[in-house]
Design a protein around this motif. Structure first.
Motif, PDB file in Angstrom:
ATOM      1  N   CYS A 487      -6.164 -78.587 -51.133  1.00 47.41           N
ATOM      2  CA  CYS A 487      -5.201 -78.456 -50.039  1.00 47.41           C
ATOM      3  C   CYS A 487      -5.299 -79.653 -49.102  1.00 47.41           C
ATOM      4  O   CYS A 487      -4.279 -80.151 -48.606  1.00 47.41           O
ATOM      5  N   GLY A 488      -6.522 -80.138 -48.873  1.00 49.92           N
ATOM      6  CA  GLY A 488      -6.703 -81.347 -48.063  1.00 49.92           C
ATOM      7  C   GLY A 488      -6.064 -82.555 -48.726  1.00 49.92           C
ATOM      8  O   GLY A 488      -5.435 -83.389 -48.055  1.00 49.92           O
ATOM      9  N   LEU A 489      -6.226 -82.662 -50.052  1.00 47.05           N
ATOM     10  CA  LEU A 489      -5.581 -83.744 -50.799  1.00 47.05           C
ATOM     11  C   LEU A 489      -4.064 -83.635 -50.684  1.00 47.05           C
ATOM     12  O   LEU A 489      -3.361 -84.643 -50.507  1.00 47.05           O
ATOM     13  N   GLY A 490      -3.545 -82.414 -50.772  1.00 51.35           N
ATOM     14  CA  GLY A 490      -2.111 -82.206 -50.627  1.00 51.35           C
ATOM     15  C   GLY A 490      -1.604 -82.630 -49.257  1.00 51.35           C
ATOM     16  O   GLY A 490      -0.504 -83.179 -49.133  1.00 51.35           O
ATOM     17  N   THR A 491      -2.406 -82.378 -48.216  1.00 50.54           N
ATOM     18  CA  THR A 491      -2.036 -82.797 -46.859  1.00 50.54           C
ATOM     19  C   THR A 491      -1.924 -84.315 -46.783  1.00 50.54           C
ATOM     20  O   THR A 491      -0.997 -84.861 -46.162  1.00 50.54           O
ATOM     21  N   LEU A 492      -2.869 -85.021 -47.412  1.00 50.45           N
ATOM     22  CA  LEU A 492      -2.833 -86.481 -47.442  1.00 50.45           C
ATOM     23  C   LEU A 492      -1.601 -86.979 -48.189  1.00 50.45           C
ATOM     24  O   LEU A 492      -0.919 -87.923 -47.741  1.00 50.45           O
ATOM     25  N   LEU A 493      -1.284 -86.348 -49.315  1.00 49.80           N
ATOM     26  CA  LEU A 493      -0.094 -86.730 -50.074  1.00 49.80           C
ATOM     27  C   LEU A 493       1.174 -86.466 -49.273  1.00 49.80           C
ATOM     28  O   LEU A 493       2.148 -87.232 -49.356  1.00 49.80           O
ATOM     29  N   ALA A 494       1.172 -85.387 -48.486  1.00 51.98           N
ATOM     30  CA  ALA A 494       2.325 -85.088 -47.639  1.00 51.98           C
ATOM     31  C   ALA A 494       2.522 -86.174 -46.591  1.00 51.98           C
ATOM     32  O   ALA A 494       3.664 -86.526 -46.250  1.00 51.98           O
ATOM     33  N   TYR A 495       1.423 -86.725 -46.094  1.00 57.93           N
ATOM     34  CA  TYR A 495       1.529 -87.825 -45.126  1.00 57.93           C
ATOM     35  C   TYR A 495       2.166 -89.048 -45.783  1.00 57.93           C
ATOM     36  O   TYR A 495       3.055 -89.689 -45.199  1.00 57.93           O
ATOM     37  N   PHE A 496       1.722 -89.386 -47.004  1.00 59.19           N
ATOM     38  CA  PHE A 496       2.316 -90.521 -47.717  1.00 59.19           C
ATOM     39  C   PHE A 496       3.803 -90.288 -47.969  1.00 59.19           C
ATOM     40  O   PHE A 496       4.618 -91.205 -47.820  1.00 59.19           O
ATOM     41  N   LEU A 497       4.148 -89.062 -48.348  1.00 53.58           N
ATOM     42  CA  LEU A 497       5.555 -88.747 -48.586  1.00 53.58           C
ATOM     43  C   LEU A 497       6.358 -88.820 -47.292  1.00 53.58           C
ATOM     44  O   LEU A 497       7.501 -89.284 -47.280  1.00 53.58           O
ATOM     45  N   HIS A 498       5.753 -88.396 -46.197  1.00 57.86           N
ATOM     46  CA  HIS A 498       6.405 -88.491 -44.884  1.00 57.86           C
ATOM     47  C   HIS A 498       6.713 -89.940 -44.535  1.00 57.86           C
ATOM     48  O   HIS A 498       7.809 -90.268 -44.074  1.00 57.86           O
ATOM     49  N   VAL A 499       5.744 -90.825 -44.781  1.00 63.32           N
ATOM     50  CA  VAL A 499       5.942 -92.256 -44.481  1.00 63.32           C
ATOM     51  C   VAL A 499       7.094 -92.810 -45.315  1.00 63.32           C
ATOM     52  O   VAL A 499       7.965 -93.519 -44.808  1.00 63.32           O
ATOM     53  N   ARG A 500       7.113 -92.483 -46.602  1.00 59.40           N
ATOM     54  CA  ARG A 500       8.180 -92.970 -47.473  1.00 59.40           C
ATOM     55  C   ARG A 500       9.530 -92.354 -47.086  1.00 59.40           C
ATOM     56  O   ARG A 500      10.565 -93.017 -47.170  1.00 59.40           O
ATOM     57  N   THR A 501       9.515 -91.107 -46.668  1.00 55.31           N
ATOM     58  CA  THR A 501      10.759 -90.446 -46.265  1.00 55.31           C
ATOM     59  C   THR A 501      11.329 -91.085 -44.996  1.00 55.31           C
ATOM     60  O   THR A 501      12.537 -91.318 -44.901  1.00 55.31           O
ATOM     61  N   LYS A 502      10.475 -91.381 -44.033  1.00 56.68           N
ATOM     62  CA  LYS A 502      10.954 -92.029 -42.805  1.00 56.68           C
ATOM     63  C   LYS A 502      11.532 -93.400 -43.113  1.00 56.68           C
ATOM     64  O   LYS A 502      12.514 -93.831 -42.527  1.00 56.68           O
ATOM     65  N   LYS A 503      10.909 -94.081 -44.080  1.00 54.75           N
ATOM     66  CA  LYS A 503      11.412 -95.401 -44.467  1.00 54.75           C
ATOM     67  C   LYS A 503      12.768 -95.282 -45.154  1.00 54.75           C
ATOM     68  O   LYS A 503      13.703 -96.068 -44.905  1.00 54.75           O
ATOM     69  N   LEU A 504      12.908 -94.290 -46.007  1.00 54.09           N
ATOM     70  CA  LEU A 504      14.170 -94.109 -46.735  1.00 54.09           C
ATOM     71  C   LEU A 504      15.317 -93.775 -45.792  1.00 54.09           C
ATOM     72  O   LEU A 504      16.454 -94.164 -46.024  1.00 54.09           O
ATOM     73  N   HIS A 505      15.024 -93.053 -44.713  1.00 53.26           N
ATOM     74  CA  HIS A 505      16.060 -92.588 -43.813  1.00 53.26           C
ATOM     75  C   HIS A 505      15.991 -93.295 -42.442  1.00 53.26           C
ATOM     76  O   HIS A 505      16.425 -92.749 -41.441  1.00 53.26           O
ATOM     77  N   SER A 506      15.479 -94.488 -42.430  1.00 54.46           N
ATOM     78  CA  SER A 506      15.325 -95.219 -41.164  1.00 54.46           C
ATOM     79  C   SER A 506      16.650 -95.578 -40.544  1.00 54.46           C
ATOM     80  O   SER A 506      16.753 -95.828 -39.341  1.00 54.46           O
TER      81      SER A 506
END
Length: 508
Positions: A487-506
């Motif tokens: 679950c901790g690993l999933g939280t880290l992956l969610a952060y990476f996905l969040h960064v990429r999502t913000k970049k995609l929708h900047s």
């Protein structure tokens, strides 16, 4: 506008009867007795319903080419066959069913749930494009009431005999979704009306109040039976009818507005056109989470890094939470906790409100989405979930109750958020297929995490007891550490996905 709200009521009713897989424990003993199968085979039978999600993408393809009412009825028909033949087997009208046959029928019944879910999601995406998360959260929260609704009916028609209760559950599983699907099929379509933010806000507020009252009533009557069984059933039916208040009031408002528009037109006021269809529709939508998302098909999606980040975030989040909740009875028994039924009620209640939580946040803090993507919201819900798994290492019963509540609410919230996440990342055109591909990780995770936990439990059994039961915190200690770490690993992956999502929708 009234038709728009009727479609939401339709999804609420569909979701409230679509949790048919939650009643498996009610008739599993009868199946085990008639089929003469082992406990391991029974566990595999319980997992077969989730295995139906592996073929859920078929419903997405069907929804892209067939009318939604037809897709809905196909899904209900699959459930009728899957559960109906098992009912005939329990009532001895069919005597030739083997374990393999029942396994296949369970997979078919589990797949039927995907068809109904797909229709519900598509209806909401089309009819509430600017308030998807709010609408999805409201409707999907009702799936947490399915077990309560089915149990209330069975409590009245078959209150005592375990055999008769098992038959009643299977009969309801096969017939009730079909009846509701036929009833709401005319509303399974695009409402094609204007969507005014201020007017929708009133309807959403009213629906929130009704939903919360329904949830409190369901939890209260489950924990403490202070009313007779038939009164509880009547109360739940009244609660299910109450959402009709919103489209009824909206219809009255529309009629009054038409009279006002005629008066305005007769008096030659300017600006008549701007009031058409409910006011300043486009202007009052507001600055919401509307991204110019590229419409991505399933083949392209599977080649995107974002999809695989998203896949493992869901796997280590919602799926992991579902595996924990599915094993809750065994976990409680191993710790010597006698309140298994109260734990199940607790997880169900917090799961209900967990699904509703993202909608409440969206309603009261709509601009927060500009600061945190959907992936970021999923990651935020996984942080307390991760802590809950490690809290389970504490042997106190209070830790078990607190952790179950946290995991229940977080799992429900992530499940609700995921619908908007799929549309935010990959668009709405291919949602039916894309989202069903994503949730295929539920049976995969159930098999991997569930079987691994069972192996560790069995190892504890061999070391501690010879009666097939493992007692003590050591039975699931290693499992909780592994689940918490994942679950901790999933939280880290969610952060990476969040960064990429913000970049995609900047540029949104």
């Amino acid at each position: 506008m009234a038709l728009q709200w009727l479609t939401l009521v339709a999804t609420i009713w569909l979701q409230s009867v679509n949790g048919t897989n939650s009643s498996f424990p009610a008739y599993s003993s009868e199946l085990k007795r008639l089929l003469s199968i082992s406990q391991l085979q029974l566990i595999n039978l319980a997992s077969a319903s989730d295995a139906g999600k592996l073929l859920g993408w078929i419903s997405g393809v069907a929804a892209a080419y067939l009318p939604l009412p037809l897709v809905l009825l196909v899904g209900a028909a699959l459930g009728l066959v899957g559960y109906g033949l098992q009912y005939l087997f329990l009532t001895h009208h069919l005597s030739s069913l083997s374990y393999t046959h029942v396994l296949f029928l369970t997979v078919l019944a589990g797949n039927s749930i995907c068809w109904i879910n797909t229709v519900c999601y598509i209806i909401i995406i089309r009819n509430f494009p600017f308030d998807r998360q709010i609408s999805v959260g409201i409707s999907t929260s009702y799936i947490g009431l399915s077990a309560k609704i089915y149990t209330n009916i069975v409590d009245v028609v078959a209150p005592t005999s375990p055999s008769e209760r098992a038959k009643a559950f299977l009969l309801l599983n096969s017939v009730l979704p079909l009846v509701v699907s036929v009833l709401v099929a005319p509303f399974a379509r695009d409402a094609k009306v204007g969507k005014c933010k201020k007017l929708l806000a009133v309807g959403f507020f009213t629906t929130f109040v009704i939903t919360v009252i329904t949830g409190v009533f369901a939890v209260g009557t489950a924990i403490s039976r202070f009313l007779p069984r038939y009164m509880i059933l009547v109360g739940m039916l009244v609660m299910m009818i109450m959402p009709l208040v919103v489209p009824l009031v909206e219809k009255i408002r529309e009629n009054l507005q038409k009279k006002c528009l005629i008066r305005v037109h007769d008096e030659h006021f300017t600006g008549f056109a701007s009031m058409e269809n409910g006011g300043k529709l486009e202007e009052e939508i507001g600055e919401r989470d509307i991204f110019a998302v590229e419409e991505i098909g399933p083949k392209v999606m599977l080649r995107r890094v974002e999809f695989w980040l998203y896949f493992f975030v869901y796997l280590f989040g919602a799926t992991l939470g579902l595996v924990y909740l599915n094993n809750l009875g065994q976990i409680a028994e191993s710790r010597g906790c006698s309140g298994t039924s109260s734990l199940v009620s607790l997880s169900s209640a917090f799961g209900f409100f967990g699904r509703l939580l993202p909608s409440l946040l969206d309603y009261y803090f709509p601009k927060s989405k500009l600061l945190l993507s959907r992936a970021g919201e999923m990651g935020a819900m996984m942080i307390p979930m991760c802590g809950a798994f490690f809290l389970l290492l504490n042997r106190q019963d209070m830790s078990l109750y607190i952790s179950t509540a946290i995991i229940g609410i977080c799992t429900g919230a992530i499940t609700s958020i995921s619908v908007s996440t799929t549309t935010q990342l990959f668009g709405t055109k291919n949602f039916g297929v894309n989202h069903n591909i994503l949730v295929s990780n539920i049976p995969i995770g159930s098999f991997l995490f569930g079987d691994f936990a069972a192996l560790l439990y069995k190892r504890g059994t061999n070391n501690v007891h010879g009666d097939g039961n493992c007692m003590g915190e050591r039975c699931y200690q290693t499992t909780f550490i592994i689940w918490g770490s994942l679950c901790g690993l999933g939280t880290l992956l969610a952060y990476f996905l969040h960064v990429r999502t913000k970049k995609l929708h900047s540029h949104a």
